[in-house]
Motif scaffolding. Structure first.
Motif, mmCIF file in Angstrom:
data_model
loop_
_atom_site.group_PDB
_atom_site.id
_atom_site.type_symbol
_atom_site.label_atom_id
_atom_site.label_comp_id
_atom_site.label_asym_id
_atom_site.label_seq_id
_atom_site.Cartn_x
_atom_site.Cartn_y
_atom_site.Cartn_z
ATOM 1 N N ARG A 14 9.180 49.162 -45.472
ATOM 2 C CA ARG A 14 9.108 50.328 -46.365
ATOM 3 C C ARG A 14 9.340 49.923 -47.809
ATOM 4 O O ARG A 14 8.638 50.380 -48.711
ATOM 5 N N GLY A 198 7.485 55.857 -46.494
ATOM 6 C CA GLY A 198 8.265 56.413 -45.389
ATOM 7 C C GLY A 198 7.415 57.273 -44.478
ATOM 8 O O GLY A 198 7.543 57.230 -43.256
ATOM 9 N N ARG A 199 6.517 58.046 -45.110
ATOM 10 C CA ARG A 199 5.621 58.882 -44.300
ATOM 11 C C ARG A 199 4.641 58.022 -43.513
ATOM 12 O O ARG A 199 4.275 58.352 -42.377
ATOM 13 N N ARG A 202 6.433 56.493 -40.565
ATOM 14 C CA ARG A 202 7.164 57.434 -39.712
ATOM 15 C C ARG A 202 6.687 57.397 -38.264
ATOM 16 O O ARG A 202 7.513 57.410 -37.337
ATOM 17 N N ALA A 206 9.116 56.566 -35.256
ATOM 18 C CA ALA A 206 9.303 57.495 -34.143
ATOM 19 C C ALA A 206 9.006 56.816 -32.808
ATOM 20 O O ALA A 206 9.733 57.006 -31.820
#
Length: 418
Positions: A14, A198-199, A202, A206
């Motif tokens: 990131r 970060g998006r 993600r 997850a």
């Protein structure tokens, strides 16, 4: 030597993505700012030169010559009282008295200006350049030679002088504003890059979290049956005469382990979005009755009260969810030393499973069913599958304790409109 964890690598990734995004955009932004600052400097010089040209060309037309220099029109013109200032100098041509405009914008050495005028008269060319004022000010100077009426002889030169400090101050302010704006934009780009990176990662984060949860649940839920299976095997080896009694228990334990593994795989597929729902109208009362008839109850007393109810659902996943609720009630919904008593009610798209066991932990009742724990020792994985199935169908799973004791689970699904 221990390597970094996957979570650490994702965090570093990131920051790397943030740095790349910020640096690439900052390079383009700084290049554009540098170009615009340079263009502004060029435009400032062009504006100054245009003013100087306006003065020298206008004054050149006002100078009269009929054997002698006539400056009457020059002295009466508004340019004689304004900036940029100018001077009409002989520059080595037939001598006449030099004229300097009345308004002094920046003090200049007349000798320096006359030297430039002399060069212009000698070469017959207009010259533009920088000089220093009396106090060291940087000025822009334009020298334009004067021709007599025949257009063949030079009679002097017009020298116009402009102070560059106002334009320089305006340019410096622009540079400060551009630099401050670039810093703010680069900071904003850094924040935007951090959020966007970060998006972007993600889904990977997850998936990694789901993998870690799956591994933890696998170890947790298989530890007890594996230990029990080993104990049964060791007992059978040590006591051959008891093998006939131990074999059914071994088979049931192996079946339980298989069910745990199946539940883990279903949950993993649901979490990863791999499981595709096959939605169709299903008679919920008939499906529940079929699950109860086909499930081992281990001596439990199971009653079903059902009204005809049709829901839109995936039959296979719904069967597993109902089976998990029934298995949870049969396994843990009993008092010590007695058989389980389970009541199942089907009405209005809701399946209610009530038992007479010790109930549930009130502190856990308000939490999500990620890892549900009952006072009877349930691992909660089966209930987690039920929750996932409910949410996948747009329904919900609720749980609470009955006033007279025991736990009540309610699985609510959308009623079919067909």
């Amino acid at each position: 030597m221990t390597g970094s964890s996957s979570a650490d690598r994702l965090r570093r990734l990131r920051w790397v993505l943030t740095a790349l995004f910020t640096v690439m955009n900052a390079v383009g932004l700084i290049g554009f700012a540098w170009f615009e600052i340079g263009r502004d400097g060029e435009r400032a010089v062009a504006r100054t030169d245009a003013e100087l040209h306006r003065v020298t060309s206008s004054i050149s037309r006002l100078v009269g010559f009929d054997g002698t220099i006539d400056l009457s029109l020059v002295t009466a013109d508004v340019l004689n009282e304004s900036c940029p200032q100018f001077a009409i100098l002989p520059g080595g041509a037939p001598a006449f008295k030099a004229h300097v405009s009345r308004h002094v914008c920046v003090p200049m050495d007349i000798g320096v200006l006359n030297g430039m005028a002399t060069e212009a008269v000698r070469t017959g060319r207009t010259a533009v350049g920088y000089q220093r004022g009396v106090h060291g000010e940087l000025v822009r100077v334009r020298v334009e030679p004067l021709l007599d009426r025949t257009g063949r002889n030079y009679i002097g030169a017009v020298v116009a002088v402009a102070d560059t400090r106002p334009e320089q101050e305006r340019h410096d302010q622009l540079v400060l504003l551009v630099c401050a704006g670039c810093l703010l934009l680069i900071g904003g780009l850094g924040v935007a890059g951090y959020l966007l990176s970060g998006r972007a990662i993600r889904p990977a984060a997850a998936a990694l979290q789901q993998q870690e949860i799956l591994l933890a649940e696998t170890a947790h839920d298989l530890r007890t049956p594996v230990a029990a299976l080993r104990a049964l095997a060791e007992t059978a080896l040590a006591h051959p005469t008891e093998r006939a009694d131990l074999l059914p228990r071994t088979v049931r334990l192996a079946a339980r382990m298989g069910g745990i593994i199946d539940d883990l795989l279903v949950r993993a597929r649901l979490a990863a979005g791999v499981e595709q729902l096959t939605i169709q109208p299903v008679w919920l009362d008939q499906l529940v009755a079929g699950v109860v008839d086909g499930s081992p109850t281990e001596g439990a007393q199971v009653t079903v009260t059902a009204a005809p109810t049709k829901v839109d659902a995936d039959p296979a996943l719904l069967q597993r969810a109902i089976g998990n609720l029934l298995d949870n009630a049969v396994r843990y919904g009993r008092q010590p030393g007695s058989a389980a008593i389970v009541h199942i009610t089907v009405a209005g798209g809701t399946v209610t499973v009530a038992d007479h066991g010790p109930g549930i932990d009130p502190a856990a009742a308000g939490e999500a069913f990620d890892r549900f724990s009952s006072t009877g020792g349930s691992s909660g994985l089966g209930l987690s599958i039920v929750r996932w199935v409910a949410e996948a169908h747009g329904g919900r799973l609720s749980v609470y304790n009955a006033d007279e004791g025991g736990a009540i689970f309610e699985l609510t699904l959308p009623v079919s409109g067909r």
